[in-house]
Each structure stands twice: as C-alpha cells, then as structure tokens.
Design a protein around this motif. Structure first.
Motif, PDB file in Angstrom:
ATOM      1  N   ILE A 297       1.011  -1.297   0.064  1.00 35.02           N
ATOM      2  CA  ILE A 297       0.038  -0.184  -0.028  1.00 35.02           C
ATOM      3  C   ILE A 297       0.992   0.996  -0.127  1.00 35.02           C
ATOM      4  N   ALA A 298       1.733   1.382   1.097  1.00 33.72           N
ATOM      5  CA  ALA A 298       2.682   2.742   1.008  1.00 33.72           C
ATOM      6  C   ALA A 298       3.607   2.713   0.127  1.00 33.72           C
ATOM      7  N   GLY A 299       4.068   1.213  -0.338  1.00 38.87           N
ATOM      8  CA  GLY A 299       5.090   1.191  -1.390  1.00 38.87           C
ATOM      9  C   GLY A 299       4.542   1.086  -2.920  1.00 38.87           C
ATOM     10  N   TRP A 300       3.929  -0.126  -3.108  1.00 39.49           N
ATOM     11  CA  TRP A 300       3.662  -0.218  -4.538  1.00 39.49           C
ATOM     12  C   TRP A 300       2.401   0.692  -5.103  1.00 39.49           C
ATOM     13  N   ARG A 301       1.193   0.582  -4.344  1.00 44.70           N
ATOM     14  CA  ARG A 301       0.302   1.297  -4.674  1.00 44.70           C
ATOM     15  C   ARG A 301       0.297   2.917  -4.718  1.00 44.70           C
ATOM     16  N   GLU A 302       1.148   3.379  -3.701  1.00 43.65           N
ATOM     17  CA  GLU A 302       1.377   4.945  -3.705  1.00 43.65           C
ATOM     18  C   GLU A 302       2.500   5.120  -5.109  1.00 43.65           C
ATOM     19  N   TYR A 303       3.372   4.339  -5.072  1.00 48.76           N
ATOM     20  CA  TYR A 303       4.378   4.535  -6.194  1.00 48.76           C
ATOM     21  C   TYR A 303       3.654   4.589  -7.697  1.00 48.76           C
ATOM     22  N   VAL A 304       2.622   3.679  -7.730  1.00 50.75           N
ATOM     23  CA  VAL A 304       1.951   3.459  -9.160  1.00 50.75           C
ATOM     24  C   VAL A 304       1.189   4.775  -9.318  1.00 50.75           C
ATOM     25  N   PHE A 384      -6.982  -5.492 -18.878  1.00 51.12           N
ATOM     26  CA  PHE A 384      -6.847  -5.375 -17.349  1.00 51.12           C
ATOM     27  C   PHE A 384      -7.846  -4.326 -16.702  1.00 51.12           C
ATOM     28  N   HIS A 385      -7.724  -3.145 -17.325  1.00 54.32           N
ATOM     29  CA  HIS A 385      -8.551  -2.101 -16.751  1.00 54.32           C
ATOM     30  C   HIS A 385     -10.176  -2.552 -16.749  1.00 54.32           C
ATOM     31  N   PRO A 398       0.516   2.139 -15.389  1.00 57.20           N
ATOM     32  CA  PRO A 398       2.151   1.624 -14.790  1.00 57.20           C
ATOM     33  C   PRO A 398       2.156   0.252 -14.697  1.00 57.20           C
ATOM     34  N   ASN A 399       1.119  -0.327 -14.180  1.00 54.90           N
ATOM     35  CA  ASN A 399       1.378  -1.612 -13.738  1.00 54.90           C
ATOM     36  C   ASN A 399       1.357  -2.600 -15.112  1.00 54.90           C
ATOM     37  N   VAL A 400       0.695  -2.300 -16.168  1.00 55.55           N
ATOM     38  CA  VAL A 400       0.941  -3.206 -17.345  1.00 55.55           C
ATOM     39  C   VAL A 400       1.912  -2.478 -17.983  1.00 55.55           C
ATOM     40  N   VAL A 401       1.789  -1.215 -18.618  1.00 56.93           N
ATOM     41  CA  VAL A 401       2.653  -0.670 -19.566  1.00 56.93           C
ATOM     42  C   VAL A 401       4.307  -0.870 -18.906  1.00 56.93           C
ATOM     43  N   GLY A 402       4.188  -0.299 -17.733  1.00 58.50           N
ATOM     44  CA  GLY A 402       5.505  -0.301 -17.070  1.00 58.50           C
ATOM     45  C   GLY A 402       6.323  -1.569 -16.519  1.00 58.50           C
ATOM     46  N   MET A 403       5.467  -2.438 -16.081  1.00 59.97           N
ATOM     47  CA  MET A 403       5.748  -3.549 -15.158  1.00 59.97           C
ATOM     48  C   MET A 403       5.514  -4.798 -15.931  1.00 59.97           C
ATOM     49  N   SER A 404       4.200  -5.152 -16.088  1.00 61.42           N
ATOM     50  CA  SER A 404       3.939  -6.287 -16.871  1.00 61.42           C
ATOM     51  C   SER A 404       4.437  -6.472 -18.234  1.00 61.42           C
ATOM     52  N   ARG A 411      11.905   2.368 -17.876  1.00 65.80           N
ATOM     53  CA  ARG A 411      11.696   3.590 -16.946  1.00 65.80           C
ATOM     54  C   ARG A 411      11.217   3.149 -15.690  1.00 65.80           C
ATOM     55  N   MET A 412      10.482   2.131 -15.618  1.00 64.77           N
ATOM     56  CA  MET A 412       9.795   1.853 -14.201  1.00 64.77           C
ATOM     57  C   MET A 412      10.463   0.625 -13.469  1.00 64.77           C
ATOM     58  N   THR A 413      10.774  -0.537 -14.464  1.00 67.05           N
ATOM     59  CA  THR A 413      11.233  -1.678 -13.877  1.00 67.05           C
ATOM     60  C   THR A 413      12.554  -2.121 -14.433  1.00 67.05           C
ATOM     61  N   THR A 414      13.348  -2.671 -13.895  1.00 68.06           N
ATOM     62  CA  THR A 414      14.777  -2.847 -14.242  1.00 68.06           C
ATOM     63  C   THR A 414      14.750  -4.124 -15.323  1.00 68.06           C
ATOM     64  N   LYS A 415      13.787  -5.196 -15.475  1.00 64.35           N
ATOM     65  CA  LYS A 415      13.885  -6.192 -16.304  1.00 64.35           C
ATOM     66  C   LYS A 415      12.177  -6.566 -16.509  1.00 64.35           C
ATOM     67  N   PRO A 416      12.155  -7.146 -17.826  1.00 66.58           N
ATOM     68  CA  PRO A 416      10.965  -7.835 -18.021  1.00 66.58           C
ATOM     69  C   PRO A 416      10.445  -8.924 -17.035  1.00 66.58           C
ATOM     70  N   TYR A 417       9.236  -8.952 -16.738  1.00 64.52           N
ATOM     71  CA  TYR A 417       8.875  -9.819 -15.821  1.00 64.52           C
ATOM     72  C   TYR A 417       8.037 -11.011 -16.541  1.00 64.52           C
ATOM     73  N   THR A 418       8.916 -11.992 -16.885  1.00 68.00           N
ATOM     74  CA  THR A 418       8.083 -13.232 -17.529  1.00 68.00           C
ATOM     75  C   THR A 418       9.241 -14.316 -17.209  1.00 68.00           C
TER      76      THR A 418
END
Length: 498
Positions: A297-304, A384-385, A398-404, A411-418
C-alpha cells in the motif's frame, strides 16, 4: 455544489481541509451510462461500481443530487444549472481533462493517497527524473509517515523482508489455517443495479464480459471497515510468507481483498497501514507479514499512482518492444474453457468468475503470456482495466505498460517480468495436473510458458543482452540445441489457446 466521482466515496472526500467542501455544501453524483457503452467491462465490476455509488447516495440522503445521464457533461448541465462546482482531483488523465475543460468547475487536491503529487514530483526531480526505484521511494514514505519505524531506523533494522515472503505453497494447504475473507450480503440496491444491467444488455445498449453475482467485495464504508478488520485480525498473520504463492482451489489465500475498497475511496490507505502496524506492535502479527502488506500500500500502490501522473498522459502509448499483435477473442471473452494450459485456464476462470485474482497470477500468468505472445501493450492495459474489479486507469497504465509488458523499456522496472514454466511450478500447485510439462521446450508436452520464454528472449536478444538482469539467460540462447525448433513451434502456435 461538490461533485463526487464514483471512486471518491469515503468520508475523507467530504472533510473541509485542503479545499474540501463545507459540511452543508450540496453534493452531486453522476451515473453516466456512456462509460459502460464505450467499453466492454466485466459485469461484476460494473455491478460493484454502481452498487457502491448508489449505496453512498442513499447514505447521503437529501444532501446529494444523484443524476442518471448519458454523459458526465449532460449530468452536470442538468444538475448544476450554471452554478460553481468543486471536485477533488480525478484519478485519470481523461477525467482531469474533462473537469478542467468544463466552465465553473474548480479542481482541488487529490485525496485517498499518502503523498501529495507535488511532494513526489520534488522527490523525483531530485533524483533526476530517472532511476526512480520503488525501494527508495518506499523508504522515503516510511520515514515521512513514521511507518514501521523505530526512531530513524526501520523496525527490527530491516527495510525489506521480501526474502521471508517468497515461500511456495505448502504441500499440506490445510496447514495455512487461514480465516475466511469477509464477504458482504447483497441488499435491494444490489438487486436494483443487477436489474438495470440486465435491462441494458437486453436493450443492446451495453455489452459485458464475465460473470456477476453474488457481490464479493464491499460497496459501503461499513462493509469495507469490516473487511479491513477481518483481514487484520484473522488473515494478516499468515499473509507474508505465501503472498507470492498460487493455489488452484484457493485463489484468495491470505490476501486482503481490500484493493477495490481502496480504489473506490471507501478506505483511506493511512488507516489500513496504521491498523496493520498496530497488529504487529501488539504482537498479533509477525513483522514480515505486516511489512509485506505495508509495502503493497505505502510502497507499490502509492508508487504506481505517483508515476501515472509524473510520467504524463503520453506514457500509456509506450511500446519499446514494438509489440503489435491484437488480443485473441478467447482472451477477450474470458473463455477459460478453450485453454488447455492448467495455470492459464485456472487464472482466466478466476477472472471470468470474480473479476479478481492476486498480483502474481496477474503478473506471472496473465501478463507473462501476453508479453511472450507480443500483444499490443495498450490493448493488454485496456483489458486489465476493464476486467478487474479494482482496475482503474491510474492503476493499470503503470502496472501493465511499465511492469507487466515492459513497454516503457525500463523506465519503471529494471527487467521484463516473464519466466518459463519452472517458476509457476515452484510457486503453485497448477502444473501437476497439466497436459504440459514445465521443463519441456518442444514437443507435444512443451510448456507454452517455457517455450514462450525462450522465444521472447530470442526475439529481443539484442536489446535484452544489454540488461544485466537478463543478460545471462540471453547468453544461454546460443547453447540451446533446439532453438530453431522453438522458433518454428512458436510461429505455428500463433494465437491459438495454449
């Protein structure tokens, strides 16, 4: 008159501070059918949002003017009659553009988040606007809000307890001893909403996807508070260790199920993290579980939330990998029965039946498959929306474009999550009954995730070879004796259900 959007339903949107409305200010709520006509939402999501809005209107009584309209503009013209209107900062670029374009509407600060946007922008600018690591942000929020702190140090001397929170599910799932999640009871307002949705579909006015009923998530502040209390008292203690695990028969496990209540504005994030911290300090929950929840909550949700606004409206169009394939019909229709791969069939059925699944199935089953298949990130984001009860534009971009989908190129994460099937096999009980084998790349029993993983690395070899977090598996491509077979197999598979 003060205008409440459908995700601004809690009491913190009606307090005077920070340009909020006075106690006697008339209120306005607008139910715009065009929102559902433009896009094919999950039926359970449409029901939850409208139920929550109508429940809130019933609570506010004569103070609120509740307008059924085709569009927001039409509803505002009908209700405000040229009088000044205030509104708290909406949660999407489109809604903000709308209210700023309307005459006599003034926009106040956002509510429902821990950090003012200006404070985040100053923090991000201080870091040069790049390399905005979530871990650094999370520690900054913890310090600023005195969350899980002992003086100027983190509780127990550790900021991050992720290492303790990555356990695979226990073989004996009964050993979890998890209390039941809170589930609300429907009432006449829910029946009224469902009747309206049925009528809209019969009239051909709107089309939905997925199944609806009974309602599984809170639609009122009182229900949301009961859900929070149930989680903190009976589920928080077992949340941490298995928060990344997946079980076919128990998609909820110890997860809080509070995201839809937070995103409707029924709960304030401060009260959630404060109650969780209170449970730890009272000895009712271990630190790793509480820290994991506070981080969400205070980390990821707020960051997104902050990155959605900081990166700007054009961020949604990011497509660094050049993925352009359309979503297949079986995916868009949530046709889980068409899928043979047990993990994907199980998770897609969870979305179809409830409009929800927790963060690891979203990322490592649904998102990973879309990334491996090269589907257009904007279409994946929109899916997803529309298909998740807690999905909003600011959440999913951010969750889909940036991370997923790694569509922003890092820009948001350092690697592809797969990953290949080995990850799903380790973190779930989904691979055992599957027709595919997680270790097979080719052949009749080749796991679509294992084959898809290597095909993805192969397609983007040049880009990913420069990424230190995935450079090692990219180098392994040259040692795969069956790589040509993997390529041919993946081309032949196309978008048929795996």
């Amino acid at each position: 008159m003060h205008w409440l959007f459908g995700d601004q339903l809690g009491p913190h949107f009606l307090t005077r501070g920070e340009e909020g409305p006075d106690r006697d200010t008339p209120l306005l709520m607008i139910e715009a059918r065009s929102v559902f006509r433009r896009r094919r939402f999950h039926r359970a999501k449409a029901h939850l949002v409208l139920s929550a809005m109508r429940h809130r209107a019933a609570e506010l009584g004569d103070r609120v003017t509740y307008v059924h309209a085709d569009t927001y503009r039409q509803g505002l013209d009908r209700a405000a009659s040229g009088h000044p209107v205030t509104v708290h900062h909406p949660t999407s670029h489109a809604a903000l553009g709308l209210v700023r374009a309307l005459p006599r509407v003034s926009v106040g600060p956002a509510r429902g988040f821990l950090v003012p946007m200006a404070d985040f922008a100053a923090w991000a600018d201080h870091h040069g606007g790049t390399g905005l690591r979530q871990e650094d942000f999370y520690r900054w929020v913890r310090r600023g809000h005195d969350l899980l702190m002992d003086g100027d140090q983190p509780a127990a001397g550790r900021w991050n307890l992720d290492h303790d929170n990555r356990e695979p599910p226990p073989r004996d799932t009964a050993a979890l001893q998890v209390g039941r999640p809170y589930r609300p009871r429907e009432d006449e307002i829910d029946e009224e909403v469902r009747d309206d949705l049925d009528r809209w579909e019969r009239d051909g006015d709107v089309r939905f996807v997925g199944r609806d009923g009974p309602r599984l998530f809170p639609a009122t502040r009182a229900e949301a508070l009961r859900a929070l209390r149930r989680f903190v008292e009976h589920r928080l203690a077992t949340f941490g260790p298995y928060e990344d695990a997946m079980l076919a028969a128990d998609p909820v496990m110890s997860h809080s199920l509070l995201s839809s209540s937070l995103n409707l504005g029924l709960l304030d994030p401060a009260e959630c993290v404060q109650q969780a911290e209170g449970a730890w300090r009272a000895g009712r929950a271990p630190l790793n579980s509480v820290e994991g929840f506070v981080r969400q909550i205070a980390g990821w949700r707020e960051y997104v939330w902050q990155l959605y606004w900081y990166f700007g409206a054009d961020y949604r169009r990011s497509n660094a990998l050049g993925h352009t394939a359309p979503l297949p019909d079986w995916w868009s229709d949530l046709d889980a029965d068409a899928v043979r791969a047990n993990c994907l069939r199980t998770v897609l059925a969870q979305v179809r039946d409830t409009g929800w699944t927790h963060h690891i199935p979203r990322l490592m089953v649904l998102g990973s498959h879309a990334l491996q298949r090269g589907w257009h990130p904007a279409a994946v984001t929109d899916w997803f929306h529309r298909c998740f009860v807690d999905g909003y534009d600011w959440v999913m971009v951010p969750n889909v474009v940036g991370m997923s989908q790694y569509a922003d190129g890092g820009r948001m994460t350092t690697k592809p999550y797969t990953s290949g099937g080995a990850y799903v096999h380790r973190m779930s009980d989904l691979c055992g009954p599957c027709v595919y084998r997680p270790g097979d790349r080719t052949g009749d029993q080749a796991c679509p995730y294992t084959a898809g993983y290597w095909a993805f690395l192969d397609r983007h070899r040049e880009r990913l070879a420069r990424n230190h977090r995935v450079a090692r598996p990219v180098r392994q491509l040259d040692r795969l004796t069956d790589l040509a077979d993997v390529r041919a197999q993946e081309r032949a598979r196309g978008d048929t259900p795996p």
